[in-house]
Design a protein around this motif. Structure first.
Motif, short mmCIF file in Angstrom:
data_model
loop_
_atom_site.label_atom_id
_atom_site.label_comp_id
_atom_site.label_asym_id
_atom_site.label_seq_id
_atom_site.Cartn_x
_atom_site.Cartn_y
_atom_site.Cartn_z
N LEU A 135 0.81 -1.21 0.00
CA LEU A 135 0.00 0.00 0.00
C LEU A 135 0.85 1.27 0.00
CD1 LEU A 135 -2.56 -1.07 2.75
CD2 LEU A 135 -2.73 -1.41 0.27
N LEU A 136 0.27 2.30 -0.58
CA LEU A 136 0.86 3.64 -0.58
C LEU A 136 -0.16 4.56 0.08
CD1 LEU A 136 3.41 5.07 -1.76
CD2 LEU A 136 2.03 5.59 -3.78
N ILE A 137 0.23 5.25 1.14
CA ILE A 137 -0.69 6.13 1.86
C ILE A 137 -0.30 7.58 1.62
CG2 ILE A 137 -1.61 6.79 4.10
CD1 ILE A 137 -1.24 3.98 5.06
N ALA A 138 -1.26 8.35 1.10
CA ALA A 138 -1.04 9.77 0.84
C ALA A 138 -1.20 10.54 2.15
CB ALA A 138 -2.03 10.28 -0.20
N VAL A 139 -0.12 11.20 2.57
CA VAL A 139 -0.12 11.92 3.84
C VAL A 139 0.23 13.38 3.59
CG1 VAL A 139 0.90 12.10 6.14
CG2 VAL A 139 0.53 9.84 5.11
N SER A 140 -0.70 14.25 3.93
CA SER A 140 -0.46 15.69 3.77
C SER A 140 0.22 16.29 5.00
CB SER A 140 -1.79 16.40 3.52
OG SER A 140 -2.62 16.29 4.67
N GLY A 141 -0.01 15.65 6.13
CA GLY A 141 0.42 16.20 7.42
C GLY A 141 -0.76 16.59 8.27
N GLY A 142 -1.96 16.67 7.63
CA GLY A 142 -3.18 16.97 8.36
C GLY A 142 -3.64 15.79 9.19
N ILE A 143 -4.58 16.05 10.07
CA ILE A 143 -4.99 15.05 11.06
C ILE A 143 -5.51 13.77 10.42
CG2 ILE A 143 -7.28 16.15 11.27
CD1 ILE A 143 -7.27 15.25 14.21
N ASP A 144 -6.31 13.87 9.34
CA ASP A 144 -6.93 12.68 8.76
C ASP A 144 -5.88 11.72 8.21
OD1 ASP A 144 -9.36 13.99 9.24
OD2 ASP A 144 -9.27 15.00 7.29
N SER A 145 -4.95 12.25 7.41
CA SER A 145 -3.96 11.37 6.78
C SER A 145 -2.96 10.83 7.79
CB SER A 145 -3.24 12.12 5.65
OG SER A 145 -2.58 13.28 6.14
N VAL A 146 -2.63 11.62 8.81
CA VAL A 146 -1.70 11.13 9.84
C VAL A 146 -2.35 10.00 10.64
CG1 VAL A 146 -0.45 11.75 11.94
CG2 VAL A 146 -0.46 13.32 9.99
N VAL A 147 -3.62 10.15 10.99
CA VAL A 147 -4.33 9.08 11.70
C VAL A 147 -4.40 7.83 10.83
CG1 VAL A 147 -6.64 8.36 12.47
CG2 VAL A 147 -5.68 10.52 13.26
N LEU A 148 -4.65 7.99 9.53
CA LEU A 148 -4.71 6.84 8.63
C LEU A 148 -3.37 6.08 8.63
CD1 LEU A 148 -6.14 5.14 6.50
CD2 LEU A 148 -5.45 6.83 4.77
N ALA A 149 -2.27 6.81 8.61
CA ALA A 149 -0.96 6.16 8.64
C ALA A 149 -0.75 5.40 9.95
CB ALA A 149 0.14 7.21 8.45
N HIS A 150 -1.16 6.01 11.10
CA HIS A 150 -1.02 5.33 12.40
C HIS A 150 -1.89 4.08 12.45
CE1 HIS A 150 1.54 7.84 15.04
NE2 HIS A 150 1.18 8.84 14.22
N LEU A 151 -3.12 4.16 11.91
CA LEU A 151 -4.02 2.99 11.90
C LEU A 151 -3.43 1.86 11.06
CD1 LEU A 151 -7.49 4.78 11.53
CD2 LEU A 151 -6.69 3.48 13.52
#
Length: 421
Positions: A6-22
Motif C-alpha cells: 500500500l501507498l498512503i497519501a499523507v499531507s500532514g493533516g490530522i486525517d492522513s496522519v491518523v490513517l498512517a497510524h491505523l
C-alpha cells in the motif's frame, strides 16, 4: 488488503496522519507519499519535513515530490484545487506503477463526502454527482469515509497523535471552505445528526443509481453499436424510448459533456453537426450519433521514397514492381505507371479544394462531391487516406483511383501498391 502493498497519501493533516497510524497498528505493508504544492511558502516545506519525520517514526519509506501548482493551473486554465488534485493523482498512479504498489489510500472522511455532495449540488449535477465519493475507485481506496472529522480527532487526541494544521483550511476563498465553515454548521443546527442522515441518503441514492445502471446496460444493448473506437447511438431506437433525454444523459455523462440541451437537440440537427466535451466529440450522422475521442486534426504528411517496400504507419501498404496486372483486385490494389509520378510519394488526409480524375468517368471531380455522393460520414472523411504525387491524388486508398496515373499495361515500370491488413 492485509497482504497488499500500500501507498498512503499523507499531507500532514490530522486525517492522513491518523490513517498512517491505523495502518501501522493493523500491520499493513505500506509506504507514505507526500506532495508539496508550494502554495504556502515555508509552511508547505515544514509539512514536508513533518511527513518525513512521521515516516521515520513509523519505520516506513517515504516518497516526496513538489509541484509548481499555480503555474500549472494558469497554463491549463484550472482552479488551484482542481490543478492540485490532477497533479497528485497523476503522481500517485505513476508511483503505483513504478514501485509496484497495489493501492493508494487517501484519508477522505464523512465530512469531505458531505462537502463534495453540497459542492456538486450547487453546481448542478445528475444523480451520479450526488452519490458521494466512492470508497474504492480503481486503485484508490478511502478507508475513513464512514468516520466523521470529529471521530478522527477524538482518536488522535486519545492516542496522542500529532498532526499539522493547514492554515488554508480556515480561508473562505475556496468553495469547499465556505461550505465547511458556513453552510454545514447551519445544517448541524437544524439537525445535529446531519452526517448520519446524510450517510443514509447516500445509501438510498447509490441503490437508485445501481437500478439506473442496470437499466442503462439493458437499453445500451439495443441502442449502442461499438465499431472499433467509435460508439454509434441509434437515433430512431432512442426516440422510441420515453425520457430519451434522460437516457442520453446517462449514456454520455461519463464522457464529460455538460450542455445537455445541445446534446438533445443534436438528435434532430442536420448531419455533420457536432459537439465537443473536453475529451470527446459527438457527431450527428443521418441515423446515428457518433461518439469518438476528441483528437487534434491530423494535418501531417507522410513521405514514401522510391526504395520503400512497406509502409506500416499511418496505414499498412506494400509497394512492389510487377509484370502482371490482376484486374480482379479492384479496391485494395492500384497499378501505377512509375513514369507519371514524382517521388517522394505522399500520404495525407483530404484538404479543401482537392479534386481528382476518377476512373470510369470523363473529366474531374471534387473530393468533397465524391464524399457526398458516397454518403461519407464526417468521421469516414477524416479517416480516409490519400496517396499523392506531389499534391495530386493518385488513389483514394481502398476506394477510388485517379485514371491519370494508372498503368495501362504491365511493364517493368508498373508499381503495384496494395493494402495489407
Amino acid at each position: 488488503m492485509k497482504n497488499s502493498k500500500l501507498l498512503i497519501a499523507v499531507s500532514g493533516g490530522i486525517d492522513s496522519v491518523v490513517l498512517a497510524h491505523l495502518a501501522k497498528q493493523a500491520g499493513f505493508n505500506f509506504s507514505i507519499c507526500h506532495c508539496n504544492f508550494k502554495l504556502r511558502s515555508e509552511e508547505s516545506n515544514r509539512d514536508e519535513v513533518f511527513v518525513k519525520e512521521l515516516a521515520e517514526k513509523l519505520n516506513v519509506s517515504v516518497y516526496t515530490t513538489y509541484f509548481e501548482t499555480e503555474k500549472f493551473a494558469g497554463e491549463n486554465k484550472l482552479s488551484i484545487q482542481v490543478a492540485a488534485r490532477n497533479l497528485r493523482y497523476q503522481w500517485f498512479y505513476e508511483l503505483l506503477e513504478e514501485q509496484k504498489y497495489d493501492y493508494v489510500l487517501t484519508a477522505h472522511n464523512a465530512n469531505d463526502n458531505l462537502e463534495t455532495f453540497l459542492i456538486n449540488l450547487t453546481r448542478g449535477t445528475g444523480l451520479n454527482g450526488l452519490t458521494g465519493i466512492p470508497s474504492i475507485n480503481k486503485k484508490t481506496v478511502r478507508p475513513l469515509l464512514q468516520f466523521s472529522r470529529e471521530e478522527i480527532q477524538d482518536f488522535a487526541l486519545t492516542n496522542e497523535v500529532n498532526w499539522r494544521e493547514d492554515s488554508s483550511n480556515s480561508e473562505r476563498k475556496y468553495v469547499r471552505n465556505k461550505i465547511r465553515h458556513e453552510v454545514i454548521p447551519v445544517l448541524k443546527q437544524i439537525n445535529p445528526n446531519i452526517l448520519d442522515v446524510f450517510q443514509n441518503t447516500l445509501t438510498y441514492l447509490n441503490e437508485s443509481q445501481e437500478i439506473i445502471n442496470n437499466k442503462i446496460q439493458e437499453i445500451s444493448k439495443d441502442v449502442l453499436i461499438f465499431d472499433n473506437d467509435i460508439i454509434k447511438i441509434d437515433i430512431e431506437k432512442l426516440k422510441l424510448l420515453e425520457n430519451k433525454k434522460a437516457y442520453l444523459h446517462q449514456i454520455l455523462n461519463i464522457y464529460n459533456f455538460t450542455e445537455w440541451n445541445d446534446v438533445s437537440n443534436l438528435l434532430t440537427a442536420q448531419s455533420g453537426k457536432q459537439l465537443f466535451s473536453k475529451t470527446h466529440r459527438l457527431i450527428k450522422d443521418r441515423k446515428f450519433l457518433l461518439l469518438t475521442e476528441h483528437k487534434k486534426e491530423n494535418s501531417q504528411v507522410y513521405f514514401i521514397d522510391e526504395n520503400t517496400k512497406e509502409v506500416s504507419h499511418p496505414i499498412n501498404l506494400t509497394l512492389e514492381f510487377c509484370t502482371e496486372i490482376d484486374d480482379n483486385q479492384q479496391s485494395s490494389t492500384i497499378y501505377i505507371d512509375k513514369s507519371k509520378i514524382t517521388y517522394p510519394l505522399r500520404l495525407r488526409k483530404w484538404q479543401k479544394g482537392d479534386l481528382f480524375y476518377p476512373t470510369g468517368m470523363t473529366g474531374k471531380k471534387k473530393l468533397s462531391k465524391f464524399f457526398k455522393d458516397e454518403k461519407y460520414s464526417l468521421l469516414e472523411k477524416e479517416n480516409t487516406w490519400l496517396l499523392c504525387s506531389e499534391n495530386d491524388i493518385i488513389w483514394i486508398i481502398g476506394k477510388r483511383k485517379d485514371r491519370r496515373f494508372l498503368s495501362k499495361k504491365a511493364s517493368l515500370s508498373t508499381l503495384k501498391v496494395y493494402l495489407t491488413y
